[in-house]
Motif scaffolding. Structure first.
Motif, PDB file in Angstrom:
ATOM      1  N   PRO A  76      15.560  12.006  -3.642  1.00  0.00           N
ATOM      2  CA  PRO A  76      15.416  12.586  -2.303  1.00  0.00           C
ATOM      3  C   PRO A  76      14.649  11.643  -1.377  1.00  0.00           C
ATOM      4  O   PRO A  76      13.784  10.876  -1.819  1.00  0.00           O
ATOM      5  N   ALA A  77      14.982  11.707  -0.089  1.00  0.00           N
ATOM      6  CA  ALA A  77      14.303  10.857   0.890  1.00  0.00           C
ATOM      7  C   ALA A  77      12.812  11.146   0.924  1.00  0.00           C
ATOM      8  O   ALA A  77      11.997  10.253   1.183  1.00  0.00           O
ATOM      9  N   ALA A  78      12.439  12.404   0.643  1.00  0.00           N
ATOM     10  CA  ALA A  78      11.024  12.776   0.671  1.00  0.00           C
ATOM     11  C   ALA A  78      10.215  12.008  -0.359  1.00  0.00           C
ATOM     12  O   ALA A  78       9.005  11.834  -0.202  1.00  0.00           O
ATOM     13  N   ALA A  79      10.877  11.517  -1.411  1.00  0.00           N
ATOM     14  CA  ALA A  79      10.154  10.787  -2.454  1.00  0.00           C
ATOM     15  C   ALA A  79       9.677   9.430  -1.971  1.00  0.00           C
ATOM     16  O   ALA A  79       8.830   8.811  -2.615  1.00  0.00           O
ATOM     17  N   GLU A  80      10.223   8.943  -0.859  1.00  0.00           N
ATOM     18  CA  GLU A  80       9.780   7.660  -0.314  1.00  0.00           C
ATOM     19  C   GLU A  80       8.552   7.815   0.578  1.00  0.00           C
ATOM     20  O   GLU A  80       7.924   6.821   0.949  1.00  0.00           O
ATOM     21  N   GLU A  81       8.205   9.041   0.952  1.00  0.00           N
ATOM     22  CA  GLU A  81       7.115   9.237   1.906  1.00  0.00           C
ATOM     23  C   GLU A  81       5.749   9.012   1.289  1.00  0.00           C
ATOM     24  O   GLU A  81       4.862   8.424   1.918  1.00  0.00           O
ATOM     25  N   LEU A  82       5.543   9.486   0.067  1.00  0.00           N
ATOM     26  CA  LEU A  82       4.265   9.318  -0.622  1.00  0.00           C
ATOM     27  C   LEU A  82       4.462   8.399  -1.819  1.00  0.00           C
ATOM     28  O   LEU A  82       5.411   8.573  -2.591  1.00  0.00           O
ATOM     29  N   PHE A  83       3.561   7.455  -1.984  1.00  0.00           N
ATOM     30  CA  PHE A  83       3.713   6.504  -3.077  1.00  0.00           C
ATOM     31  C   PHE A  83       3.714   7.199  -4.429  1.00  0.00           C
ATOM     32  O   PHE A  83       4.500   6.843  -5.306  1.00  0.00           O
ATOM     33  N   SER A 160       1.685   2.128   3.201  1.00  0.00           N
ATOM     34  CA  SER A 160       2.869   1.287   3.010  1.00  0.00           C
ATOM     35  C   SER A 160       2.667   0.224   1.932  1.00  0.00           C
ATOM     36  O   SER A 160       3.584  -0.547   1.664  1.00  0.00           O
ATOM     37  N   GLU A 161       1.491   0.176   1.321  1.00  0.00           N
ATOM     38  CA  GLU A 161       1.237  -0.744   0.221  1.00  0.00           C
ATOM     39  C   GLU A 161       0.427  -0.032  -0.847  1.00  0.00           C
ATOM     40  O   GLU A 161      -0.399   0.826  -0.541  1.00  0.00           O
ATOM     41  N   MET A 178       2.190  -4.654  -7.796  1.00  0.00           N
ATOM     42  CA  MET A 178       2.002  -4.577  -6.350  1.00  0.00           C
ATOM     43  C   MET A 178       3.286  -4.111  -5.668  1.00  0.00           C
ATOM     44  O   MET A 178       4.329  -4.767  -5.764  1.00  0.00           O
ATOM     45  N   PHE A 179       3.188  -2.994  -4.978  1.00  0.00           N
ATOM     46  CA  PHE A 179       4.324  -2.382  -4.284  1.00  0.00           C
ATOM     47  C   PHE A 179       4.096  -2.411  -2.772  1.00  0.00           C
ATOM     48  O   PHE A 179       2.954  -2.356  -2.315  1.00  0.00           O
ATOM     49  N   ASP A 180       5.198  -2.468  -2.034  1.00  0.00           N
ATOM     50  CA  ASP A 180       5.106  -2.180  -0.603  1.00  0.00           C
ATOM     51  C   ASP A 180       6.383  -1.465  -0.156  1.00  0.00           C
ATOM     52  O   ASP A 180       7.389  -1.433  -0.875  1.00  0.00           O
ATOM     53  N   ARG A 181       6.306  -0.856   1.014  1.00  0.00           N
ATOM     54  CA  ARG A 181       7.439  -0.091   1.544  1.00  0.00           C
ATOM     55  C   ARG A 181       7.965  -0.791   2.782  1.00  0.00           C
ATOM     56  O   ARG A 181       7.257  -0.951   3.775  1.00  0.00           O
ATOM     57  N   GLN A 182       9.219  -1.213   2.714  1.00  0.00           N
ATOM     58  CA  GLN A 182       9.876  -1.854   3.840  1.00  0.00           C
ATOM     59  C   GLN A 182      11.187  -1.142   4.112  1.00  0.00           C
ATOM     60  O   GLN A 182      11.923  -0.811   3.186  1.00  0.00           O
ATOM     61  N   GLN A 183      11.456  -0.889   5.396  1.00  0.00           N
ATOM     62  CA  GLN A 183      12.663  -0.174   5.809  1.00  0.00           C
ATOM     63  C   GLN A 183      12.811   1.149   5.056  1.00  0.00           C
ATOM     64  O   GLN A 183      13.908   1.565   4.697  1.00  0.00           O
ATOM     65  N   GLY A 184      11.660   1.801   4.819  1.00  0.00           N
ATOM     66  CA  GLY A 184      11.658   3.134   4.229  1.00  0.00           C
ATOM     67  C   GLY A 184      11.780   3.175   2.725  1.00  0.00           C
ATOM     68  O   GLY A 184      11.819   4.273   2.151  1.00  0.00           O
ATOM     69  N   ASP A 267      -3.003   1.072   0.178  1.00  0.00           N
ATOM     70  CA  ASP A 267      -3.168   0.314   1.431  1.00  0.00           C
ATOM     71  C   ASP A 267      -4.424  -0.558   1.434  1.00  0.00           C
ATOM     72  O   ASP A 267      -5.112  -0.667   2.455  1.00  0.00           O
ATOM     73  N   ARG A 268      -4.734  -1.161   0.313  1.00  0.00           N
ATOM     74  CA  ARG A 268      -5.871  -2.094   0.200  1.00  0.00           C
ATOM     75  C   ARG A 268      -7.213  -1.438   0.486  1.00  0.00           C
ATOM     76  O   ARG A 268      -8.194  -2.130   0.793  1.00  0.00           O
ATOM     77  N   HIS A 269      -7.262  -0.128   0.420  1.00  0.00           N
ATOM     78  CA  HIS A 269      -8.531   0.569   0.661  1.00  0.00           C
ATOM     79  C   HIS A 269      -9.373   0.503  -0.611  1.00  0.00           C
ATOM     80  O   HIS A 269      -9.359   1.402  -1.442  1.00  0.00           O
ATOM     81  N   GLN A 270     -10.105  -0.589  -0.701  1.00  0.00           N
ATOM     82  CA  GLN A 270     -10.957  -0.837  -1.852  1.00  0.00           C
ATOM     83  C   GLN A 270     -12.245  -1.477  -1.365  1.00  0.00           C
ATOM     84  O   GLN A 270     -12.230  -2.385  -0.526  1.00  0.00           O
TER      85      GLN A 270
END
Length: 308
Positions: A76-83, A160-161, A178-184, A267-270
């Motif tokens: 589902p598209a919703a699965a891309e919204e939250l890591f 997004s990361e 290491m993951f990131d989200r590009q183009q959804g 998102d590098r919040h460390q």
């Protein structure tokens, strides 16, 4: 020890999207023993030593059956919204996992897109990749937060990361995914291997390992008063709030993982230099959660709070 009873219902920490897929995984797990006629040991996290012997998936009938059943479900598209939602699917579905790998090649170039995360150590090529179920076959996973406000990023759709760390105490290594989200779409961009000593959280990780393996050191690492919120052993419908002292610790001490743990950085919040760490243990399928807060006092970590 001062404790009071309080009624409170549990709150699930797993979204409906991830929970739905976990149900599919559990159904497949139940069906598999009767379908393939053989069982397969759990696949552990990828590392260099396993690369030569881990390539068994194409010949495994049960694994292929699992993939076929899981692939019947449309992501589902919703699965891309939250890591976290994406990662539960990534760790469960071999086809999806292979589709979402865009690792840097040996010459330092990315096969799909320019890498958005810095390279700090040796990397692994896509051709070497083996299916990794991470912590999905466990009952729990762990996360280390440096500040209370960083916990909010778990449910932030703007993230997004993300970096998933597998900390192995036996080998004293950390594998960073290491993951990131590009183009959804979330993609795995880098796999970094490093000694624990090179990790920003090295000091706390060494402390944690000794804390969970040395009972005497654990007792010495307790604050004089520990804030407690958790289940009442005499009444399952109520909870206790208050303070406990080290003398009563054995009655409330939780069982913590000793061999390896995971961490997720959003998102590098460390802030590795902070003098507080919130160690969170979450149930993979039941939504349970436990928080243990450690504070550094005069260069020594102390357990200050236990919230179940």
């Amino acid at each position: 020890m001062i404790l009071t009873r309080k009624n409170e219902s549990d709150v699930s920490t797993i979204s409906a999207v991830a929970l739905r897929w976990l149900v599919v995984v559990l159904v497949v797990a139940v069906l598999m023993p009767g379908c393939g006629g053989k069982t397969k040991p759990q696949q552990v996290a990828y590392d260099d030593e396993q690369a030569e012997t881990a390539d068994q998936w194409d010949d495994d009938t049960d694994e292929e059956l699992t993939d076929e059943l899981l692939e019947e479900e449309v992501v589902p598209a919703a699965a891309e919204e939250l890591f976290d939602d994406f990662f539960f699917l990534f760790a469960s579905n071999r086809k999806l996992q292979m589709e979402r790998i865009a690792l840097r090649s040996a010459d330092g170039q990315n096969d799909v897109a320019e890498d958005s995360l810095a390279v700090t150590a040796d990397t692994v090529e896509r051709i070497d990749w083996q299916m990794n179920h991470f912590f999905i076959n466990q009952d729990y996973y762990t996360v280390i937060f440096d500040r209370p406000e960083f916990m909010d990023f778990v449910k932030d759709t703007a993230v997004s990361e993300a970096v998933v760390e597998h900390i192995d105490f036996a080998s004293e290594t950390v594998n960073q995914y290491m993951f990131d989200r590009q183009q959804g779409l979330w993609m795995l961009r880098q796999v970094v291997h490093q000694p624990i000593d090179d990790n920003p959280n090295a000091s706390f990780l060494h402390f944690y390992h000794r804390f969970v393996t040395d009972s005497l050191f654990q007792r010495e690492s307790l604050a004089d008063e520990i804030e407690f919120h958790g289940a009442d052993p005499d009444n399952e419908d109520s909870e206790l709030d208050g303070l406990i002292t080290p003398d009563f610790w054995d009655a409330f001490a939780p069982e913590l993982p000793q061999e390896s743990i995971y961490n997720i950085i959003y998102d590098r919040h460390q802030d590795a230099a902070t003098r507080q760490k919130i160690f969170v243990l979450r149930g993979v399928s039941n939504g349970s959660e436990m928080e243990i807060t450690f504070s550094k006092e005069q260069d020594a970590w102390k357990l200050k709070k236990l919230m179940e």
